[in-house]
Design a protein around this motif. Structure first.
Motif, PDB file in Angstrom:
ATOM      1  N   PRO A  46       0.888  -1.243   0.011  1.00  0.00           N
ATOM      2  CA  PRO A  46       0.081   0.054   0.114  1.00  0.00           C
ATOM      3  C   PRO A  46       0.872   1.316   0.039  1.00  0.00           C
ATOM      4  O   PRO A  46       1.866   1.368   0.685  1.00  0.00           O
ATOM      5  CB  PRO A  46      -0.865  -0.174   1.286  1.00  0.00           C
ATOM      6  CG  PRO A  46       0.016  -0.837   2.118  1.00  0.00           C
ATOM      7  CD  PRO A  46       0.810  -2.092   1.181  1.00  0.00           C
ATOM      8  N   PHE A  47       0.510   2.303  -0.970  1.00  0.00           N
ATOM      9  CA  PHE A  47       1.233   3.574  -0.738  1.00  0.00           C
ATOM     10  C   PHE A  47       0.998   4.120   0.676  1.00  0.00           C
ATOM     11  O   PHE A  47      -0.376   3.920   1.338  1.00  0.00           O
ATOM     12  CB  PHE A  47       0.521   4.563  -1.690  1.00  0.00           C
ATOM     13  CG  PHE A  47       1.220   4.393  -3.158  1.00  0.00           C
ATOM     14  CD1 PHE A  47       2.609   4.351  -3.515  1.00  0.00           C
ATOM     15  CD2 PHE A  47       0.103   4.178  -4.201  1.00  0.00           C
ATOM     16  CE1 PHE A  47       3.069   4.278  -4.758  1.00  0.00           C
ATOM     17  CE2 PHE A  47       0.707   3.895  -5.478  1.00  0.00           C
ATOM     18  CZ  PHE A  47       2.085   4.082  -5.609  1.00  0.00           C
ATOM     19  N   GLY A  48       1.707   4.639   1.099  1.00  0.00           N
ATOM     20  CA  GLY A  48       1.742   5.408   2.540  1.00  0.00           C
ATOM     21  C   GLY A  48       2.170   4.338   3.688  1.00  0.00           C
ATOM     22  O   GLY A  48       1.885   4.867   4.909  1.00  0.00           O
ATOM     23  N   GLY A  49       2.460   3.269   3.325  1.00  0.00           N
ATOM     24  CA  GLY A  49       2.666   1.997   4.294  1.00  0.00           C
ATOM     25  C   GLY A  49       1.790   1.399   5.007  1.00  0.00           C
ATOM     26  O   GLY A  49       0.659   1.488   4.641  1.00  0.00           O
ATOM     27  N   GLY A  64      -0.183  -5.493   5.251  1.00  0.00           N
ATOM     28  CA  GLY A  64      -0.850  -5.985   4.404  1.00  0.00           C
ATOM     29  C   GLY A  64      -0.862  -5.469   2.854  1.00  0.00           C
ATOM     30  O   GLY A  64      -0.292  -4.382   2.719  1.00  0.00           O
ATOM     31  N   MET A  65      -1.285  -6.245   2.019  1.00  0.00           N
ATOM     32  CA  MET A  65      -1.194  -6.111   0.460  1.00  0.00           C
ATOM     33  C   MET A  65      -2.286  -5.430  -0.064  1.00  0.00           C
ATOM     34  O   MET A  65      -3.586  -5.852   0.512  1.00  0.00           O
ATOM     35  CB  MET A  65      -0.683  -7.247  -0.133  1.00  0.00           C
ATOM     36  CG  MET A  65       0.517  -8.062   0.270  1.00  0.00           C
ATOM     37  SD  MET A  65       2.040  -6.844  -0.040  1.00  0.00           S
ATOM     38  CE  MET A  65       2.584  -7.202  -1.703  1.00  0.00           C
ATOM     39  N   VAL A  66      -2.336  -5.131  -1.246  1.00  0.00           N
ATOM     40  CA  VAL A  66      -3.472  -4.365  -1.854  1.00  0.00           C
ATOM     41  C   VAL A  66      -3.650  -4.778  -3.271  1.00  0.00           C
ATOM     42  O   VAL A  66      -2.725  -5.022  -4.049  1.00  0.00           O
ATOM     43  CB  VAL A  66      -3.471  -2.816  -1.942  1.00  0.00           C
ATOM     44  CG1 VAL A  66      -4.683  -2.213  -2.550  1.00  0.00           C
ATOM     45  CG2 VAL A  66      -3.273  -2.218  -0.366  1.00  0.00           C
TER      46      VAL A  66
END
Ligand code: SAM
Length: 227
Positions: free
Chosen positions: A53-56, A59-61
């Protein structure tokens, strides 16, 4: 009716569609369910469909590109009534929604996974977001199956006795009455006499009374719509 399910773990969806009522609905040609593996639509190496995820954060997106390719490919073949994303923050699924969706022709159900899907998919492609309850599952595959089952069983012609679905809980804002079968007496416990009386009108009145009683006790909130 046709339902397309998009998932990155399609194996999770397959077996429940191959048995019982849903199997029969498909065999009768009343319901077509197509399962799409998101990994077949990804342009990335190693069949990758998710990223950090952008922003840390943990988990994955699921990425937009494979999802967009899959949805666009389906939409190029036919028009869809709804493109539904299964998500815990969607509108809570209920019988009214199942009834309404059972009257549509083509639906896409998108199952998320990991931390969820890129928000842009929701903004650009999704027409409806549905939750199956206030708890979080690992993926949208089981929620998608919940929708397919609830919708599929009420498509006219799927159940051998269609009237049985009409008296199910929630159809008329009442919970279903208790049901019994043979033997009429088991270890001294008898079924209510009225049910073996053969008097159709009295049985029907008794069943409605039991439905009302149970609804008053367990779900009084439903009665305001019933009255
Ligand atoms: N981070 C998300 C949140 O807190 O809302 C939960 C993601 S969940 C671990 C992964 C996927 O499971 C979701 O993208 C969604 O497709 C599905 N899912 C989980 N719980 C669900 C529910 N109650 N109803 C519908 N879908 C659900």
């Amino acid at each position: 009716m046709r339902i397309d399910i998009i998932s990155c773990v399609p194996q999770l969806v397959e077996s429940p569609l191959s048995h019982s009522i849903l199997k029969r609905a498909q065999a009768f040609g009343l319901l077509e369910v197509h399962i799409h593996d998101l990994r077949d639509y990804t342009p990335y190496n190693h069949r990758q469909v998710d990223d950090y995820p952008f922003g840390g954060g943990a988990g994955m997106v699921l990425m937009i590109e494979p999802i967009a390719r899959c949805i666009r490919s389906l939409q190029s073949e036919r028009t869809y009534d709804e493109v539904i994303y299964l998500t815990p923050d969607g509108e809570t699924f209920n019988q009214k929604t199942a009834n309404r969706l059972s009257l549509t022709q083509n639906l896409i159900l998108l199952a998320g996974h990991y931390k969820g899907i890129d928000q842009r998919v929701r903004d650009l492609f999704i027409t409806k977001e549905i939750s199956i309850g206030d708890y979080v599952l690992s993926g949208g595959e089981l929620p998608a199956l919940v929708l397919v089952d609830a919708i599929g069983r009420i498509i006219p012609g799927v159940l051998s006795d269609e009237t049985s679905a009409l008296f199910d809980s929630f159809q008329d804002n009442l919970l279903d009455a208790p049901v019994y079968t043979r033997p009429a007496e088991w270890e001294g416990h008898k079924v209510p006499e009225i049910l073996t009386s053969g008097h159709a009108a009295k049985i029907s009145a008794w069943l409605e009374e039991q439905s009302l009683k149970k609804t008053r006790e367990r779900r009084p909130d439903l009665l305001k719509d019933w009255e």
